[in-house]
Design a protein around this motif. Sequence first.
Motif, PDB file in Angstrom:
ATOM      1  N   SER A   1       0.825  -1.197   0.000  1.00 11.15           N
ATOM      2  CA  SER A   1       0.000   0.000   0.000  1.00 11.15           C
ATOM      3  C   SER A   1       0.859   1.247   0.000  1.00 11.15           C
ATOM      4  O   SER A   1       1.899   1.316   0.671  1.00 11.15           O
ATOM      5  CB  SER A   1      -0.917   0.010   1.224  1.00 11.15           C
ATOM      6  OG  SER A   1      -1.764  -1.117   1.213  1.00 11.15           O
ATOM      7  N   ALA A   2       0.394   2.274  -0.747  1.00 11.73           N
ATOM      8  CA  ALA A   2       1.088   3.553  -0.781  1.00 11.73           C
ATOM      9  C   ALA A   2       0.682   4.445   0.384  1.00 11.73           C
ATOM     10  O   ALA A   2       1.448   5.306   0.819  1.00 11.73           O
ATOM     11  CB  ALA A   2       0.810   4.263  -2.107  1.00 11.73           C
TER      12      ALA A   2
ATOM     13  N   ASN B   1       1.345  -1.369   4.811  1.00  6.36           N
ATOM     14  CA  ASN B   1       0.454  -2.515   4.753  1.00  6.36           C
ATOM     15  C   ASN B   1       0.841  -3.390   3.568  1.00  6.36           C
ATOM     16  O   ASN B   1       1.048  -2.902   2.461  1.00  6.36           O
ATOM     17  CB  ASN B   1      -0.997  -2.043   4.603  1.00  6.36           C
ATOM     18  CG  ASN B   1      -1.967  -3.201   4.532  1.00  6.36           C
ATOM     19  OD1 ASN B   1      -1.957  -4.072   5.386  1.00  6.36           O
ATOM     20  ND2 ASN B   1      -2.809  -3.222   3.514  1.00  6.36           N
ATOM     21  N   LEU B   2       0.939  -4.690   3.820  1.00  7.31           N
ATOM     22  CA  LEU B   2       1.261  -5.671   2.785  1.00  7.31           C
ATOM     23  C   LEU B   2       0.126  -6.667   2.678  1.00  7.31           C
ATOM     24  O   LEU B   2      -0.307  -7.237   3.681  1.00  7.31           O
ATOM     25  CB  LEU B   2       2.564  -6.407   3.122  1.00  7.31           C
ATOM     26  CG  LEU B   2       2.876  -7.663   2.283  1.00  7.31           C
ATOM     27  CD1 LEU B   2       3.137  -7.283   0.839  1.00  7.31           C
ATOM     28  CD2 LEU B   2       4.070  -8.414   2.866  1.00  7.31           C
ATOM     29  N   GLN B   3      -0.386  -6.880   1.480  1.00  7.19           N
ATOM     30  CA  GLN B   3      -1.399  -7.897   1.233  1.00  7.19           C
ATOM     31  C   GLN B   3      -0.809  -8.997   0.364  1.00  7.19           C
ATOM     32  O   GLN B   3      -0.057  -8.720  -0.574  1.00  7.19           O
ATOM     33  CB  GLN B   3      -2.623  -7.300   0.532  1.00  7.19           C
ATOM     34  CG  GLN B   3      -3.447  -6.387   1.421  1.00  7.19           C
ATOM     35  CD  GLN B   3      -4.717  -5.922   0.726  1.00  7.19           C
ATOM     36  OE1 GLN B   3      -4.820  -5.968  -0.505  1.00  7.19           O
ATOM     37  NE2 GLN B   3      -5.678  -5.466   1.497  1.00  7.19           N
ATOM     38  N   VAL B   4      -1.155 -10.239   0.701  1.00  6.76           N
ATOM     39  CA  VAL B   4      -0.693 -11.400  -0.050  1.00  6.76           C
ATOM     40  C   VAL B   4      -1.919 -12.147  -0.547  1.00  6.76           C
ATOM     41  O   VAL B   4      -2.810 -12.474   0.241  1.00  6.76           O
ATOM     42  CB  VAL B   4       0.178 -12.322   0.826  1.00  6.76           C
ATOM     43  CG1 VAL B   4       0.657 -13.514   0.009  1.00  6.76           C
ATOM     44  CG2 VAL B   4       1.353 -11.562   1.409  1.00  6.76           C
ATOM     45  N   ALA B   5      -1.992 -12.395  -1.839  1.00  7.21           N
ATOM     46  CA  ALA B   5      -3.124 -13.116  -2.427  1.00  7.21           C
ATOM     47  C   ALA B   5      -2.695 -14.523  -2.813  1.00  7.21           C
ATOM     48  O   ALA B   5      -1.560 -14.759  -3.210  1.00  7.21           O
ATOM     49  CB  ALA B   5      -3.631 -12.372  -3.659  1.00  7.21           C
ATOM     50  N   GLY B   6      -3.664 -15.483  -2.683  1.00  4.68           N
ATOM     51  CA  GLY B   6      -3.374 -16.859  -3.074  1.00  4.68           C
ATOM     52  C   GLY B   6      -2.735 -17.656  -1.958  1.00  4.68           C
ATOM     53  O   GLY B   6      -2.856 -17.350  -0.779  1.00  4.68           O
TER      54      GLY B   6
END
Length: 676
Positions: free
Chosen positions: A211-212, A216-221
């Motif tokens: 995220s800018a 925050n870091l999101q991980v998909a899968g």
Amino acid sequence: MALAQYSELFWFPSGALASSVVARVFQHETNTLATLYADGAGTTPLANPLSTSGTGRLEFWVEEGRYWVHIDSEAFEIAVGAAAQAATQQDILDEITRADATYATILVVNNLTGTVTTLSGQVTSLDGFVADALARVSAIEQGTAFLAGLNVDGDAQIANGDLTITNFVRGYRFRTGGAANDVEGTGGDLIISVWSGTGFNGTQHSYFRLSADAQNLQVAGKVEFVDALYGATRHVLDGAANTVGLYGATPVTRQTVTGSRADGTALTDLIDKLTDTGIVADGTSAGIANAWLRRDLPDPLIADSLHTGTAPSISTAQTTTPTAGYIKYAPAGVALTGTDVTGPFSYMGAGNFAIGAGAPDTNYVLPLSKYPNTYASGQGIWSVEFGTDAQIIQVRMKYISAATMFRLSIDGRKVTDLMQSSGGTTPGSGHLISIDFGSATPRRIRLDFSTFPFGGVYIPPTATLWGVPAQGGRLMVLGDSISDGSSQNTGAGAGTWFARAARFLGTTDAWEQGRGGTGYITAGSFATFATRLAADVVAWAPDRLIVWGGYNDSSGDQGAIATAAAALYASIRAGLPSCQTYVIGCWSPTGSPGAGVTNTDTTLRTAAAAAGFPFISPVTGSCYDAAGALVTTHGAWITAANAAAYVGGDAIHPTDAGHVYLSRRITAAVRALMPA
């Protein structure tokens, strides 16, 4: 106007085709560009200057005549159509001079003959296209201009700087100027993805979003943590499937813990669920959900005491016809007629009750929960309890023999100490035992049976009968004739130490699962302990189990006994992980036991300690905890001084007095091994 086509190939001095090179076509002896066409009809004008094709061919339509072609600093006189005439050397030189005067200013030319091989001095003015190219290169170097596009075939390297890719709204860069190698984004979230195709096509799999506007870091899968790239998977976090698997466990969804905190089943289920996710490896032992505690046991002064109220009147008649108007409360499975109802009886000490195959046995039930698990030769020792406010009850039975006996208890107190005769007369016939309590008041009734096919209870129509629960959990003994009874005592298995010890230990559901002549390696006329364990013990899930055998094995090989005992105890652990188990060693009917008895006792003590079961030695009276540590010693059970009082004429089996004595000794030993 007559048009003719000009079409020729051009080469560089190196021999390479002059492909895509700018050419200008002039009218002869002028500086006026000729009018060119793309077709012979002259309908489609063609730009002038124009370029050679990709294969080096210069091609156009023009009026017939002579023309000059200027290409790559060279001038060529050409003739198109019928007016073609070759140019002289002077014509060529004149045309070059004219073209130079028109399109370039050359201050100093040191050497210019044919192909220019040397150009030195100060160049103050060049052709506009070259100047523009130089200006663009300079701007790119200074960072004030950008290439419209770039293709690189081979390795590319940026030295001593950062690589920035931007549209001046969003961008990212690879930076080496900091303390580490950085990949940075700006103007929006940074997404890391991979396409399935070979040219940024197919399916796009997006894995990370940084995220800018927040850290925050999101991980998909699905995320796999491996021991090395493309190696074995250690942990899995699957966001798409919403599952987790750690330490190699198969990923599972969020687990729901069930059970009760009060009895420990919730904790057991929690451990199972944590094990499923891989968070823990279950190395716990089963433990006891409701362990016996000394403080919970009944007062021994009253636990085995006799009924002190008015003695009931008891009589037996060979008939199956009750007093007129009485209601029959039949055992489950017996067919009902008229006003009959199924009685809410609580069966204790046995299970799997069934009626016989044919009349009159279809009117009576017996349990099948003891080897050989048949109606006629199965379990002969069991009990039934119920509540009633009737003054008189009539108990229906099928008389078998003098072994058909019973014992009545009222409100937890036995009316007689030992089993009493049923009073039957003709074997195989139905009888009614009438019991008159002297008054109609609520009572808890217990009937202990020995070889007693049960046909139900009749009560007056004004009375009621209800069920009552068992108390103290289920206690069971897996043993031989010391528990199952012999001719030396009254009431067979119902008259041994076990029923009395069960009362001392506060248990109403007492299962006597002994068989005479059997043991760890000895089958006798029945089967070994191991053979009987699954059907006679494990299937009925006792809360507490006493294993007492070994006397019938004592003349056998100690190694075989040890192996059989270890296997039996392991099966008990596996089949009854929450059962509180005690092992009693080898019975000794004399004060001077032989080597076979003492060796068997030691063998069983060693096996019990290895299995984690408390052990009680009849030979020494010593009590050992589950770890095999000595807790206390009460002394030998049978001595030279008391053998005559407690051992029968066969010099093996206890008498009635002997069983009373053994019930006290065993209760004391078990209490010593219980938690306070």
